[in-house]
Design a protein around this motif. Sequence first.
Motif: not given
Length: 486
Positions: A144-154
């Motif tokens: 789940w945490a690896s999805l944080g690599d894709y970021s938009f609007w903060g």
Amino acid sequence: MDSKSNSVINPDPSLYNEDLAPVPKEKRTWNWISYSMIWMGMIHNIVSYELAGSLIAMGMSVWQALGAVIFANVALIAAIWLNSAAGTKYGLPFPVLIRASFGYKGAHIPVLTRAFVAIFWFAVQAYAGSKAVGAVITVLYPGWASLGDYSFWGMGLNDWIGFGTFWLLHAWVISHGMERVRRFEMWAGPLVIVLGLGLVYWAVDVANGFGPLFSIPGTLAGDEFWKSFFLSVTGMIGVLATLVLNIPDLTRFSKSQRDQVIGQAVGLPIMMTFFAFMSIMITAGTIIAFGKPITDPVQLLVQFDNPIVVLLGAFSLLIATLSVNVVANVVSPAYDLINLIPRKLNFVKAGIISIVIGVFFAPWLWFNNAGTIFNIIGAIGGTLGPVSGIMIVDYFLVRRSQYDLNSFFVKDGQYTYRNGWNPRAFIAMSMGVIVALIGLVVPSLHSLYTYNWFLGIAVGGVSYFFLMRSNQKSITTVVEENAIIK
């Protein structure tokens, strides 16, 4: 006119619709158990837990912390009971009742201020609750945490999915109106008690009994203690102070005054003190177990390093946050928006609009560095104390507990004042706000800001009473005529 009836003669469409109308007697089905469970859902949440636990972290003993909790709850329930009475008697929500004191046009100012504060806190609670969603998913999906690599609007993708999921849960609860809200609250509140009792058992076990938990000494004394005491009391009141205003939104569905009085007595001071007692005991246990107080329940759950404990605990906290957010921060702005556009909106539509607006507060952009923003919102919230004082005084002292039901929904009735505005109410409100917030701008009076809610409700109410005395004769005549008719 019977206050329990739904009879409104020739209402103005701009002031009336089904959601604003008096709740008919046959639909007033909420009993004392309903109100007990609703309050359990509102107070059994992360913020309430952290506030109570922080009293230990500040240096209070267990008994001193409990004293602060009890004092705050007594003040809250007194104000809530007083402002609940009119909603129960007439079956009307806050945005309608406040027309009696501010006028049918003037009422929009305090109503929209209250809506703004509620929607803001919806956004904050929704973001905090989305973290619990993330904690649950992390246990089920390690990547789940690896999805944080894709970021938009903060925000990372994982946080967006968590926030979106939690947002949809809010939409689901409110999609079938107030009855679904009531049913949801019936089981949401008790669920958190189960988690709390489990953690209390752990605290007692790690301390080898209750004695060591109660023997942890306080480090505050004299003036330092009393300053911290009243600062803590004001903070605890601040969490629920806005509900003093919009409590009629809930008590309008009560079967009787007795049901709302007993239910709220059980749900707020009794259960809040019990919940605070649990959080205080658990926090004392963390001092013994980890050598430092841990007031964040999510961080405490992580300390156990057990997926089952984290999963069940995070789920309970998620439900708790959803529970308080729906009742405290969605129901109120929904009725407020209906009051603004009654021809176009109903409860479900207004509730959805409220939570959509909440997204644009974007709490994830400033949540961890929100000192300035919280001070601004705190100042705005400080304006609500005087409004509470005005409403209570208007109903009990100015109107003698007698409202003219039809005047709430017409433009030429008792509450027209000057083209829909009551200048006296705004003068009283301004006086209350000035006294409540003067500590923010005058350094020598900064200590007054600690008591801003108490000062605001007292000055606003007293000022309104004396300002309305010049108009008392005509009001008294109408009240006496209504009493004769009844």
